[in-house]
Structure formats: structure tokens, C-alpha cells
Design a protein around this motif. Structure first.
Motif, PDB file in Angstrom:
ATOM      1  N   LEU A 112       4.864   0.099 -11.765  1.00 59.02           N
ATOM      2  CA  LEU A 112       4.434  -1.308 -11.275  1.00 59.02           C
ATOM      3  C   LEU A 112       5.425  -2.910 -11.353  1.00 59.02           C
ATOM      4  CD1 LEU A 112       0.624  -1.772 -12.592  1.00 59.02           C
ATOM      5  CD2 LEU A 112       1.518  -0.840  -9.994  1.00 59.02           C
ATOM      6  N   SER A 148       4.071   1.760  -1.051  1.00 60.12           N
ATOM      7  CA  SER A 148       4.896   1.785  -2.007  1.00 60.12           C
ATOM      8  C   SER A 148       3.542   2.721  -3.785  1.00 60.12           C
ATOM      9  CB  SER A 148       4.991   0.002  -2.370  1.00 60.12           C
ATOM     10  OG  SER A 148       6.299  -0.211  -1.946  1.00 60.12           O
ATOM     11  N   LEU A 149       2.323   1.953  -3.489  1.00 55.15           N
ATOM     12  CA  LEU A 149       1.156   2.199  -4.100  1.00 55.15           C
ATOM     13  C   LEU A 149       1.317   3.744  -4.438  1.00 55.15           C
ATOM     14  CD1 LEU A 149      -0.403  -0.649  -4.606  1.00 55.15           C
ATOM     15  CD2 LEU A 149       1.075  -0.484  -6.490  1.00 55.15           C
ATOM     16  N   TYR A 202       3.820   4.448 -14.581  1.00 59.99           N
ATOM     17  CA  TYR A 202       2.759   3.855 -13.753  1.00 59.99           C
ATOM     18  C   TYR A 202       2.628   2.436 -14.167  1.00 59.99           C
ATOM     19  CZ  TYR A 202      -1.376   1.689 -13.120  1.00 59.99           C
ATOM     20  OH  TYR A 202      -2.757   0.442 -12.400  1.00 59.99           O
ATOM     21  N   ARG A 257       1.162  -0.823   0.195  1.00 61.04           N
ATOM     22  CA  ARG A 257      -0.222  -0.083  -0.152  1.00 61.04           C
ATOM     23  C   ARG A 257       0.636   1.418  -0.107  1.00 61.04           C
ATOM     24  NH1 ARG A 257      -2.544  -0.807   4.440  1.00 61.04           N
ATOM     25  NH2 ARG A 257      -3.924  -2.477   3.850  1.00 61.04           N
TER      26      ARG A 257
END
Length: 109
Positions: A39, A10-11, A35, A8
């Protein structure tokens, strides 16, 4: 739970970087590349099955049985997840170094 919190956070950091790239470049394409690269970077570090890779390198090509995992139960500490192995460190440094370099060249142009 610690892995979920790490994913969480990291995102959230990835979202902040995407916003900064968008504000600096005004390019939706560069935001999407950031993005996707982010990812893949997060997935490459947080998602691999580390019990499989914690075996000697010569055994990576052989199947990983459940019996082997039962006879050697994994410790659920986060320190095992990020043990430093020279081969893994070289591979990660090469792949991520090249990826970040190509991303930076794309975003900075």
C-alpha cells in the motif's frame, strides 16, 4: 478514469502477491507486512501531487499557489505523470530498493 483503473489493477496485483506470500510462508504476520508495504509503495507512486514536484527542485520548499497552476495548466496525459527526472529517480530507487530488500529479508526468513 485511467488513474482509477491503474490503482485498481495495482491493488489486484498486490492482493495476488499477498496470497502468494501467504501460501508460501503460512504466516499472517508476513501477509500483513506485505499488504502494508504494498500500500505504501502504490501510494508513493500513484498519489503524489505531480504538478508540485514537476517544478525545479529548488522550489520544492516554497508554497505551491493555485495561480501558478492556473498560469501553467497541467496536461492531462499520463505521460507527464511519469516523466523521468534524475533526482526523483535516485530518491525512488533508494527508498523502494531499501524497502523491497528489507521486505524480502523479512518474508524469506
Amino acid at each position: 478514469m485511467a488513474d482509477d483503473a491503474l490503482l485498481r489493477s495495482s491493488l489486484i496485483w498486490l492482493a495476488a502477491v499477498i496470497v502468494l506470500v501467504g501460501l508460501h510462508t503460512h504466516s499472517f504476520k508476513k501477509m500483513m507486512v506485505t499488504y502494508l508495504m504494498g500500500l505504501f509503495a502504490i501510494a508513493g507512486i500513484l498519489l503524489p501531487h505531480w504538478d508540485f514536484f514537476d517544478r525545479p527542485f529548488s522550489q520544492w520548499l516554497s508554497p505551491f499557489s493555485v495561480d501558478a497552476m492556473d498560469s501553467n495548466p497541467p496536461h492531462r496525459s499520463t505521460s507527464k505523470r511519469f516523466r523521468i527526472y534524475p533526482l526523483r529517480l535516485v530518491i525512488y530507487a533508494a527508498v523502494y530498493g531499501f524497502s523491497v530488500y528489507k521486505w524480502w529479508m523479512f518474508v524469506s526468513n
